[in-house]
Design an enzyme around this catalytic site. Structure first.
Site, PDB file in Angstrom:
ATOM      1  N   HIS A 201      26.604  31.452  45.429  1.00 28.00           N
ATOM      2  CA  HIS A 201      27.273  30.316  44.794  1.00 28.00           C
ATOM      3  C   HIS A 201      26.478  29.026  44.954  1.00 28.00           C
ATOM      4  O   HIS A 201      26.667  28.079  44.202  1.00 28.00           O
ATOM      5  CB  HIS A 201      28.716  30.196  45.294  1.00 28.00           C
ATOM      6  CG  HIS A 201      29.596  31.247  44.681  1.00 28.00           C
ATOM      7  ND1 HIS A 201      29.943  32.382  45.354  1.00 28.00           N
ATOM      8  CD2 HIS A 201      30.119  31.363  43.443  1.00 28.00           C
ATOM      9  CE1 HIS A 201      30.674  33.148  44.547  1.00 28.00           C
ATOM     10  NE2 HIS A 201      30.797  32.549  43.385  1.00 28.00           N
ATOM     11  N   GLU A 443      35.205  43.198  38.518  1.00 26.70           N
ATOM     12  CA  GLU A 443      34.046  42.973  39.390  1.00 26.70           C
ATOM     13  C   GLU A 443      34.046  43.890  40.605  1.00 26.70           C
ATOM     14  O   GLU A 443      33.229  43.736  41.509  1.00 26.70           O
ATOM     15  CB  GLU A 443      33.953  41.496  39.800  1.00 26.70           C
ATOM     16  CG  GLU A 443      35.230  40.867  40.283  1.00 26.70           C
ATOM     17  CD  GLU A 443      35.094  39.364  40.555  1.00 26.70           C
ATOM     18  OE1 GLU A 443      33.981  38.834  40.555  1.00 26.70           O
ATOM     19  OE2 GLU A 443      36.129  38.727  40.774  1.00 26.70           O
ATOM     20  N   ASP A 467      29.444  40.155  41.422  1.00 31.02           N
ATOM     21  CA  ASP A 467      30.107  40.979  42.429  1.00 31.02           C
ATOM     22  C   ASP A 467      30.056  42.457  42.081  1.00 31.02           C
ATOM     23  O   ASP A 467      29.912  43.296  42.970  1.00 31.02           O
ATOM     24  CB  ASP A 467      31.566  40.535  42.596  1.00 31.02           C
ATOM     25  CG  ASP A 467      31.664  39.306  43.468  1.00 31.02           C
ATOM     26  OD1 ASP A 467      30.987  39.273  44.515  1.00 31.02           O
ATOM     27  OD2 ASP A 467      32.380  38.363  43.100  1.00 31.02           O
ATOM     28  N   CYS A 514      30.921  37.202  32.569  1.00 32.69           N
ATOM     29  CA  CYS A 514      30.771  35.824  33.051  1.00 32.69           C
ATOM     30  C   CYS A 514      29.892  35.741  34.300  1.00 32.69           C
ATOM     31  O   CYS A 514      29.713  34.674  34.864  1.00 32.69           O
ATOM     32  CB  CYS A 514      32.128  35.171  33.299  1.00 32.69           C
ATOM     33  SG  CYS A 514      33.082  35.989  34.578  1.00 32.69           S
TER      34      CYS A 514
HETATM   35  C1  PEP Z   1      30.949  37.326  39.370  1.00 31.61           C
HETATM   36  O1  PEP Z   1      31.217  37.889  40.422  1.00 31.61           O
HETATM   37  O2  PEP Z   1      30.122  37.768  38.537  1.00 31.61           O
HETATM   38  C2  PEP Z   1      31.603  36.047  39.018  1.00 31.61           C
HETATM   39  C3  PEP Z   1      31.437  35.498  37.839  1.00 31.61           C
HETATM   40  O3  PEP Z   1      32.324  35.429  39.983  1.00 31.61           O
HETATM   41  P1  PEP Z   1      31.659  34.652  41.237  1.00 31.61           P
HETATM   42  O4  PEP Z   1      30.187  34.532  40.987  1.00 31.61           O
HETATM   43  O5  PEP Z   1      32.314  33.333  41.328  1.00 31.61           O
HETATM   44  O6  PEP Z   1      31.977  35.565  42.379  1.00 31.61           O
HETATM   45 MG    MG Z   2      32.945  37.286  41.545  1.00 34.79          MG
END
Ligand code: PEP
Ligand code: MG
Length: 595
Positions: A201, A443, A467, A514
């Site tokens: 993140h 995910e 994930d 996403c």
């Molecule tokens: C993902 O896991 O691809 C996602 C979009 O959520 P995050 O990156 O916030 O875990």
């Molecule tokens: Mg995620």
């Protein structure tokens, strides 16, 4: 790895995570374990002063803990605040105080040295005990000792990145997402960390803020010194120390080429993401805060495919109220109306924690108390968020999605809570959306396998590949040492994406992606071919993906996907997808290196 040229230029190589080039003085942040405390021998006359300092540090620490406890109690309730009782008990432990006092007298040393020695011995002894309760006390002990030590040393939380005095490139062992979120773009030209990966993140936040960044630089934070001059290349993952005139000139050209490419990409700003053979896709943007509306509009995205709401919760002294959340959701929804804004409910845990609240330390945070699991236990927090979303949905095209759904049970529980919140709001006479489209993030591998059942109960799927890859391949998404195993084109991942899109289509619902895969042009042909309907990426990446989609033939993408579904090799799948992307839009790729 570092290359040194004859003229003193030195290049450190890492993983590029956020595009762009910057140059300037570097600022090296302390490593968290840089608390080596030298032993200093004192005279007998100096010892009473040390005892007084120790007492003062205990009192100061006590005040700080009580203050935090009060804030947590207000925001989260007395039960959560009670974890600080254990910390207060450490401060009053007579054996600990006695041992430190005796150590100061016996060894004639400073209070910080004595305390550090005694506390380390305590923590090590507790951590080695088989009893779980006592092991947890070791964590309490470490937390409190850290505070006492900081107070004895007169240090505060380290450098405040919000108030830097001059522009610089930050070098750090690591940066948490919450620290990254407060970086001031005017002062932080770029950053580089020793550890980390592309889907952490921290990296995602850097792309969102458009701050050039590199991770996985090894021990750069030990090698480098504050004040050195460097150039950071976020396209290729290179940190160049003492760049020569020739290097600066070459990078000047690279930047010029990138700027002219970005100008060219703006041409398709108001055009749809449609392939040469007429297949239309939705291209959305990922955001971290309501203020990102402008960036979404400027990117040419058709709305927001993922609003990571956790950044509304972190870096503050108390939780956001329902009203504050309502205002934030309303702000983005009205700014982008009639485009859709998909609000993802709170995904705390993993690598994102509230800085003001001590979530218990977990051995495997990504497998632990995270996202929907956290929300279904902390129902009051979840309820406030759902109410705020239901209220804001009256004013714009808001959709809601849950993170980390592992099966039907969680989905049903969350949906039931939405219904309860709606009924409450109606009873209170507060306007709220009668219809709200709800989707599930896919995910976790179990969600893919249960996708047919989930599809009956949601309006869309959004695949979180960040994930999904880490959970399927058992590869920690933060760990640069195993980054080579984190393969988005692994045949297992390709099949899971296809299974999800097929399960959605069979039930008449759409599927998006996403995760960071959606922002990688070399993977766009593969994702389209596998049958996804929407891609959602950081606003800065949207123009590239749109440019590429408009130059692809869907029939080629389908052929590629058919090949990938039969292939046994991640490398082969990647090469074929990349080949198609490069062939279709060569202009996107030619500016990546300086020569
Ligand atoms: C993902 O896991 O691809 C996602 C979009 O959520 P995050 O990156 O916030 O875990
Ligand atoms: Mg995620």
């Amino acid at each position: 790895m570092a290359d040194v040229a004859h003229d003193g230029e030195k290049v450190l190589r890492g993983i590029p995570v956020s595009a762009g080039v910057c140059r300037g003085k570097i600022l090296v942040l302390d490593r968290p374990d840089d608390t080596s405390i030298p032993r200093r021998e004192l005279s007998e006359a100096e010892l009473p002063g040390q005892l007084r300092r120790f007492e003062q540090a205990l009192t100061e620490t006590r005040h700080q803990i009580l203050e935090v406890q009060g804030k947590v109690s207000q925001g989260m309730g007395a039960q959560d605040a009670s974890i600080f009782d254990a910390h207060l008990l450490v401060l009053e432990d007579p054996t600990l105080i006695d041992e430190v006092t005796k150590f100061i007298h016996r060894e004639k040393v400073t209070a910080e040295y004595a305390f550090h020695q005694v506390a380390e011995k305590y923590s090590a002894t507790l951590a080695a005990i088989a009893d779980e309760y006592l092991r947890e006390r070791a964590a309490d002990m470490r937390d409190v000792s850290e505070r006492i030590l900081q107070n004895l040393l007169g240090r505060r939380e380290g450098i405040d990145l919000r108030h830097l005095q001059e522009p610089c490139i930050i070098i750090s062992h690591d940066l948490t997402p919450s620290r990254t979120a407060v970086l001031d773009k005017k002062m932080v030209l770029g950053f580089a960390t020793d550890v980390g990966s592309k889907t952490s993140h921290t990296a995602i936040m850097a792309r969102s803020l458009r701050i050039p960044a590199i991770v996985g630089l090894g021990d750069a934070s030990r090698q480098l010194h504050t004040g050195q001059y460097a150039l950071l290349d976020g396209y290729n993952g290179q940190l160049v120390l003492n760049p020569t005139d020739q290097t600066l000139f070459e990078y000047g050209q690279l930047v010029r080429k990138q700027v002219s490419l970005e100008e060219k990409l703006r041409d398709a700003y108001d055009q749809p993401a449609v392939t040469l053979d007429g297949v239309r896709f939705t291209l959305s943007a990922n955001i971290e805060q309501a203020a990102d509306a402008e960036a979404v509009l400027a990117s040419g995205a058709e709305g927001v495919g993922l609003f990571r709401t956790e950044y509304l919760f972190i870096n503050r002294d108390s939780l956001p109220t329902e009203e504050e959340q309502y205002q934030a959701y309303r702000q983005i929804a009205t700014a982008l109306k009639p485009s859709a804004v998909i609000i993802r409910t709170l995904d705390l845990g993993g690598d994102k924690f509230l800085s003001h609240l001590q979530i218990p330390q977990e051995m495997n945070p990504f497998l632990g108390w995270r996202a929907i699991r956290y929300c279904l236990q902390e129902k009051e927090i979840f309820r406030h968020q759902l109410r705020a979303i239901l209220r804001a949905a009256v004013e714009g095209n808001i959709k809601l999605m849950y993170p980390m759904i592992s099966g039907l049970d969680e989905l049903n529980q969350a949906n039931a809570l939405v219904e309860t919140c709606r009924a409450e709001l109606r009873a209170e006479g507060i306007p709220c959306a009668a219809q709200l489209e709800i989707g599930a993030m896919i995910e976790i591998p179990s969600a893919v396998l249960a996708a047919d059942a989930l599809a009956k109960r949601v309006k869309f799927f959004s695949i979180g590949t960040n994930d999904l890859i880490q959970y399927t391949l058992a590869v920690d998404r933060l760990n640069e040492k195993i980054a080579h195993l984190y393969e988005p084109t692994h045949p297992a991942i390709v099949r899971l994406i296809k299974m999800t899109a097929d399960a959605g289509r069979a039930r008449g619902i759409w599927t998006g992606v996403c995760g960071e895969m959606a922002g990688e042009p070399v993977l766009t042909p593969l994702l389209l071919g596998l049958g996804v309907d929407e891609l959602s990426a950081a606003p800065s990446l949207v123009p590239r993906i749109k440019h590429l989609i408009r130059r692809l033939k869907f029939s080629d993408c389908k052929e590629l996907a058919a090949f990938a579904l039969k292939s046994e090799s991640a490398a082969e799948i990647l090469a074929r997808s990349e080949q198609l992307a490069r062939r279709s839009a060569p202009g996107l790729f030619e500016n990546e290196t300086k020569k």
